[in-house]
Every structure is written in C-alpha cells, then in structure tokens.
Motif scaffolding. Structure first.
Motif, PDB file in Angstrom:
ATOM      1  N   MET A 175     -17.151 -36.574  17.145  1.00 39.17           N
ATOM      2  CA  MET A 175     -16.255 -35.453  16.653  1.00 39.17           C
ATOM      3  C   MET A 175     -16.091 -34.590  17.821  1.00 39.17           C
ATOM      4  SD  MET A 175     -17.723 -32.564  14.402  1.00 39.17           S
ATOM      5  CE  MET A 175     -17.851 -33.729  12.644  1.00 39.17           C
ATOM      6  N   SER A 176     -14.572 -34.821  18.164  1.00 37.94           N
ATOM      7  CA  SER A 176     -13.969 -33.496  19.075  1.00 37.94           C
ATOM      8  C   SER A 176     -13.979 -31.972  18.678  1.00 37.94           C
ATOM      9  CB  SER A 176     -12.538 -34.000  19.257  1.00 37.94           C
ATOM     10  OG  SER A 176     -12.601 -33.176  18.138  1.00 37.94           O
ATOM     11  N   VAL A 177     -14.355 -31.374  19.572  1.00 36.04           N
ATOM     12  CA  VAL A 177     -14.630 -29.865  19.533  1.00 36.04           C
ATOM     13  C   VAL A 177     -13.541 -29.508  18.687  1.00 36.04           C
ATOM     14  CG1 VAL A 177     -15.959 -29.697  21.984  1.00 36.04           C
ATOM     15  CG2 VAL A 177     -13.573 -29.138  21.709  1.00 36.04           C
ATOM     16  N   GLU A 178     -12.700 -30.075  18.615  1.00 39.05           N
ATOM     17  CA  GLU A 178     -11.482 -29.376  17.009  1.00 39.05           C
ATOM     18  C   GLU A 178     -11.628 -29.430  16.254  1.00 39.05           C
ATOM     19  OE1 GLU A 178      -7.315 -30.221  18.189  1.00 39.05           O
ATOM     20  OE2 GLU A 178      -7.165 -29.192  20.427  1.00 39.05           O
ATOM     21  N   ASP A 179     -12.474 -30.751  15.620  1.00 39.38           N
ATOM     22  CA  ASP A 179     -12.831 -31.658  14.423  1.00 39.38           C
ATOM     23  C   ASP A 179     -14.078 -29.829  14.187  1.00 39.38           C
ATOM     24  OD1 ASP A 179     -10.845 -33.089  14.098  1.00 39.38           O
ATOM     25  OD2 ASP A 179     -12.011 -34.470  15.096  1.00 39.38           O
ATOM     26  N   THR A 180     -15.136 -30.120  14.888  1.00 39.15           N
ATOM     27  CA  THR A 180     -15.460 -29.157  15.558  1.00 39.15           C
ATOM     28  C   THR A 180     -14.982 -27.950  14.652  1.00 39.15           C
ATOM     29  OG1 THR A 180     -17.263 -30.393  16.918  1.00 39.15           O
ATOM     30  CG2 THR A 180     -19.041 -28.149  15.923  1.00 39.15           C
ATOM     31  N   VAL A 181     -14.874 -26.864  15.156  1.00 37.49           N
ATOM     32  CA  VAL A 181     -13.972 -26.150  15.049  1.00 37.49           C
ATOM     33  C   VAL A 181     -13.152 -25.722  13.537  1.00 37.49           C
ATOM     34  CG1 VAL A 181     -12.687 -24.293  15.827  1.00 37.49           C
ATOM     35  CG2 VAL A 181     -14.761 -24.832  17.059  1.00 37.49           C
ATOM     36  N   LEU A 182     -12.544 -26.545  13.271  1.00 38.46           N
ATOM     37  CA  LEU A 182     -11.854 -26.290  11.918  1.00 38.46           C
ATOM     38  C   LEU A 182     -12.332 -26.857  11.757  1.00 38.46           C
ATOM     39  CD1 LEU A 182      -8.388 -28.389  13.322  1.00 38.46           C
ATOM     40  CD2 LEU A 182      -8.500 -26.026  12.886  1.00 38.46           C
ATOM     41  N   GLY A 183     -13.880 -27.404  11.173  1.00 42.83           N
ATOM     42  CA  GLY A 183     -14.486 -28.162  10.030  1.00 42.83           C
ATOM     43  C   GLY A 183     -15.122 -26.872   9.799  1.00 42.83           C
ATOM     44  N   MET A 184     -15.919 -26.011  10.498  1.00 38.75           N
ATOM     45  CA  MET A 184     -16.385 -24.407  10.403  1.00 38.75           C
ATOM     46  C   MET A 184     -15.655 -23.732   9.898  1.00 38.75           C
ATOM     47  SD  MET A 184     -17.810 -21.395  11.103  1.00 38.75           S
ATOM     48  CE  MET A 184     -16.473 -21.326  12.504  1.00 38.75           C
ATOM     49  N   TRP A 185     -14.367 -23.459  10.277  1.00 33.76           N
ATOM     50  CA  TRP A 185     -13.451 -22.847   9.387  1.00 33.76           C
ATOM     51  C   TRP A 185     -12.887 -23.003   8.474  1.00 33.76           C
ATOM     52  CZ3 TRP A 185     -12.654 -17.904  10.711  1.00 33.76           C
ATOM     53  CH2 TRP A 185     -13.162 -17.424  11.169  1.00 33.76           C
ATOM     54  N   LYS A 186     -12.890 -24.458   7.763  1.00 29.09           N
ATOM     55  CA  LYS A 186     -12.843 -25.059   6.493  1.00 29.09           C
ATOM     56  C   LYS A 186     -13.412 -24.593   5.792  1.00 29.09           C
ATOM     57  CE  LYS A 186     -11.274 -29.226   4.111  1.00 29.09           C
ATOM     58  NZ  LYS A 186     -12.225 -29.074   2.893  1.00 29.09           N
TER      59      LYS A 186
END
Length: 147
Positions: free
Chosen positions: A1-12
């Motif tokens: 998982m990319s860092v962007e996916d991690t951050v966006l997943g948390m915010w979602k």
C-alpha cells in the motif's frame, strides 16, 4: 500500500467515523498533535488518538472530510483538505487543514494537524469549549521535544 493510500484510507475511515478502522492505520506509538493546541496536549497510540478525535467529532450531527492536494516523498505526506462540521443545534463550520503525516510500513507514525482554531470557535455552539473542557482527558500525552 502506498503512503497516499494509507493516509487517504485513514481519512476515509475518519470521515465515516469508523473508529475501529481508523485505529488500523495508526502505529502503536503514533503521535497525534493538534498544532494550535500544542505538544503538551498530544495523544499517543491508536486508542488514545481515537479518544481525542471523538471529543470533537463524535457529537456532531454530520462530519465529512473533503480531499485536496497531497504531496509525499515516500515517507512524509502533506495533505491539504477541509472538513465540514454540522451540529444538531444548527451551527456549522468549514475547517481548512494541512495535515502532516509520517508513514512507515503502512502505518501512520506521526500526525500533525495545522488549522485555524478560531474558524471552529467562531461557528461552534456556545457550549463547545465547555463540552471539550469537561471531556475525558485520559488521552493527554506530552509530546514536547518529540515532534
């Protein structure tokens, strides 16, 4: 998982107020810092970070995060976004944020929110600060010198 996916997943998950899923994106020693409040009132670890987030967000009639610009270097992420807060008493606020995250091994290890507290205080119900002051503060972690 990319860092962007991690951050966006948390915010979602946060936007959905899915507290258990939010925790899965945070490392055991993750530090959350609301920059306007300062490092002496940070939270550390998934359980305490969620306790901290719930104080402001859980009582809202509706809450939503809206994506914006995200830049990263593979570990550090800067994320410009905004949130809309709506209280059952009719008040609402649009809060502009820049959040800084450090991501290692698919987990957020540091989360700092930069925002204008006045934008919230000027639009929140009159009891907002009192409610916050009377909330469970067992999550408080002094991150002075760590962030």
């Amino acid at each position: 998982m990319s860092v962007e996916d991690t951050v966006l997943g948390m915010w979602k998950a946060l936007s959905e107020r899915d507290w258990e899923t939010v925790k899965t994106f945070l490392s055991d020693d993750c530090i959350y810092l609301d920059v306007p409040v300062g490092p002496a009132a940070a939270a550390r670890g998934p359980e305490d970070i969620v306790k901290r987030l719930k104080i402001g967000i859980e009582p809202l009639a509706s809450y939503e995060n809206f994506n914006g610009l995200m830049v990263d270097n593979g570990t550090d992420v800067m994320y410009e976004h905004h949130e809309e807060w709506h209280w059952a008493t009719g008040e609402s606020a649009v809060l502009n944020f820049v959040s800084v995250h450090k991501v290692r091994d698919g987990k957020i290890t540091l989360w700092k929110d930069y925002w204008d507290m006045g934008a919230l205080a000027n639009h929140a119900p009159p009891t907002w600060m009192e409610d916050f002051a009377n909330a469970d503060m067992s999550w408080v972690f002094d991150a002075t010198g760590l962030v």
